[in-house]
Design an enzyme around this catalytic site. Structure first.
Site, PDB file in Angstrom:
ATOM      1  N   GLY A  32       0.828  -1.201   0.000  1.00  0.00           N
ATOM      2  CA  GLY A  32       0.000   0.000   0.000  1.00  0.00           C
ATOM      3  C   GLY A  32       0.862   1.251   0.000  1.00  0.00           C
ATOM      4  O   GLY A  32       0.461   2.293  -0.521  1.00  0.00           O
ATOM      5  N   PRO A 130       5.702 -22.132  -1.048  1.00  0.00           N
ATOM      6  CA  PRO A 130       5.108 -20.999  -0.332  1.00  0.00           C
ATOM      7  C   PRO A 130       6.148 -19.904  -0.131  1.00  0.00           C
ATOM      8  O   PRO A 130       7.328 -20.182   0.084  1.00  0.00           O
ATOM      9  CB  PRO A 130       4.691 -21.603   1.020  1.00  0.00           C
ATOM     10  CG  PRO A 130       4.610 -23.073   0.771  1.00  0.00           C
ATOM     11  CD  PRO A 130       5.665 -23.371  -0.240  1.00  0.00           C
ATOM     12  N   CYS A 133       6.619 -12.327   2.768  1.00  0.00           N
ATOM     13  CA  CYS A 133       7.339 -11.071   2.591  1.00  0.00           C
ATOM     14  C   CYS A 133       7.102 -10.194   3.811  1.00  0.00           C
ATOM     15  O   CYS A 133       5.975 -10.112   4.307  1.00  0.00           O
ATOM     16  CB  CYS A 133       6.853 -10.353   1.328  1.00  0.00           C
ATOM     17  SG  CYS A 133       7.636  -8.756   1.020  1.00  0.00           S
ATOM     18  N   HIS A 175      13.000 -12.743  -5.409  1.00  0.00           N
ATOM     19  CA  HIS A 175      12.039 -11.990  -4.591  1.00  0.00           C
ATOM     20  C   HIS A 175      12.534 -10.564  -4.366  1.00  0.00           C
ATOM     21  O   HIS A 175      11.782  -9.592  -4.547  1.00  0.00           O
ATOM     22  CB  HIS A 175      11.856 -12.711  -3.258  1.00  0.00           C
ATOM     23  CG  HIS A 175      10.890 -12.064  -2.323  1.00  0.00           C
ATOM     24  ND1 HIS A 175       9.673 -12.618  -1.994  1.00  0.00           N
ATOM     25  CD2 HIS A 175      10.957 -10.904  -1.620  1.00  0.00           C
ATOM     26  CE1 HIS A 175       9.033 -11.827  -1.149  1.00  0.00           C
ATOM     27  NE2 HIS A 175       9.799 -10.770  -0.895  1.00  0.00           N
ATOM     28  N   GLU A 176      13.804 -10.429  -3.981  1.00  0.00           N
ATOM     29  CA  GLU A 176      14.342  -9.090  -3.705  1.00  0.00           C
ATOM     30  C   GLU A 176      14.501  -8.273  -4.980  1.00  0.00           C
ATOM     31  O   GLU A 176      14.283  -7.055  -4.982  1.00  0.00           O
ATOM     32  CB  GLU A 176      15.677  -9.201  -2.954  1.00  0.00           C
ATOM     33  CG  GLU A 176      15.605  -9.924  -1.627  1.00  0.00           C
ATOM     34  CD  GLU A 176      14.501  -9.411  -0.720  1.00  0.00           C
ATOM     35  OE1 GLU A 176      14.195  -8.198  -0.743  1.00  0.00           O
ATOM     36  OE2 GLU A 176      13.926 -10.231   0.026  1.00  0.00           O
ATOM     37  N   HIS A 179      11.345  -6.495  -5.878  1.00  0.00           N
ATOM     38  CA  HIS A 179      11.112  -5.260  -5.122  1.00  0.00           C
ATOM     39  C   HIS A 179      11.703  -4.037  -5.839  1.00  0.00           C
ATOM     40  O   HIS A 179      11.133  -2.944  -5.781  1.00  0.00           O
ATOM     41  CB  HIS A 179      11.717  -5.364  -3.719  1.00  0.00           C
ATOM     42  CG  HIS A 179      10.847  -6.060  -2.729  1.00  0.00           C
ATOM     43  ND1 HIS A 179       9.567  -5.631  -2.408  1.00  0.00           N
ATOM     44  CD2 HIS A 179      11.057  -7.157  -1.960  1.00  0.00           C
ATOM     45  CE1 HIS A 179       9.046  -6.428  -1.502  1.00  0.00           C
ATOM     46  NE2 HIS A 179       9.925  -7.366  -1.213  1.00  0.00           N
TER      47      HIS A 179
END
Length: 216
Positions: A32, A130, A133, A175-176, A179
């Site tokens: 968000g 799975p 974060c 994953h990083e 970002h």
């Protein structure tokens, strides 16, 4: 909106002395926050050893250890820079079952800083596991990731660095890297598998559960 307002008021009571803070934060921002959706800016090579960048690297390490995480990206502490840190210690791995370690191909990853990282896929086979974060606190979902990748960039001393990551280490790296491009695992997850990791506690406590957004 009434429920939302009550929740906001409840959290406000937890920190009566709240005030504005400036990045780099000592906490992880949550889904968000607009910073998580920006494409992070490259760090000028001649600025890598600057005080500003060093401060960001140190803040990333601090938050990484504070949360007991395996990876952290600069946008997660409110900084629009292409910087990530990775690590997976033997101590962290020791808390997992041998079956899980084998299934997910988990091995130790030494603390590594990448500035302006570039990811190259080495093995295009994808595996599904799975994933969670710190910016989507208390949730997880199945995510497909490449089995082996190479990450190249600069370390915190401005030296060129390149490492190959396999299995779970490759998942951490991907994953990083996401970002830095304004992406979250929720963008690519199997939506049917999304779950609250404390759903059992919600039932046991009859719904009276507070999710901490920081370990302290």
């Amino acid at each position: 909106m009434g429920v939302l307002r009550k929740a906001i008021n409840w959290y406000a009571k937890l920190a009566p002395a709240r005030g504005p803070s400036k990045p780099p934060y000592k906490h992880v921002v949550q889904i968000g926050d607009p910073i998580l959706r920006k494409i992070a800016e490259p760090v000028p090579v001649d600025k890598i050893k600057s005080d500003e960048v060093r401060m960001v690297v140190q803040a990333l390490k601090y938050v990484l250890y504070k949360y007991g995480s395996v990876g952290m990206a600069a946008p997660q502490i409110g900084v629009n820079m292409r910087v990530i840190v990775l690590r997976h210690t033997e101590k962290q791995i020791a808390s997992l079952s041998s079956e899980l370690i084998k299934q997910r191909q988990i091995s130790a990853v030494p603390l590594t800083v990448f500035i302006n990282p570039i990811l190259k896929v080495v093995d295009y086979q994808k595996v599904i596991h799975p994933e969670a974060c710190e910016s989507v606190r208390a949730f997880s979902a199945d995510v497909a990731r490449y089995k082996e990748v190479q990450v190249s960039g600069y370390d915190e001393e401005g030296e060129a660095i390149s490492k190959v990551f396999k299995g779970w280490g490759a998942r951490i790296a991907q994953h990083e890297m996401d970002h830095l491009d304004g992406k979250l695992y929720t963008d690519i997850m199997d939506r049917k598998t999304l779950l609250c990791s404390c759903w059992e506690e919600v039932n046991l406590s009859k719904g009276k559960v507070a999710i901490p957004f920081s370990p302290e």
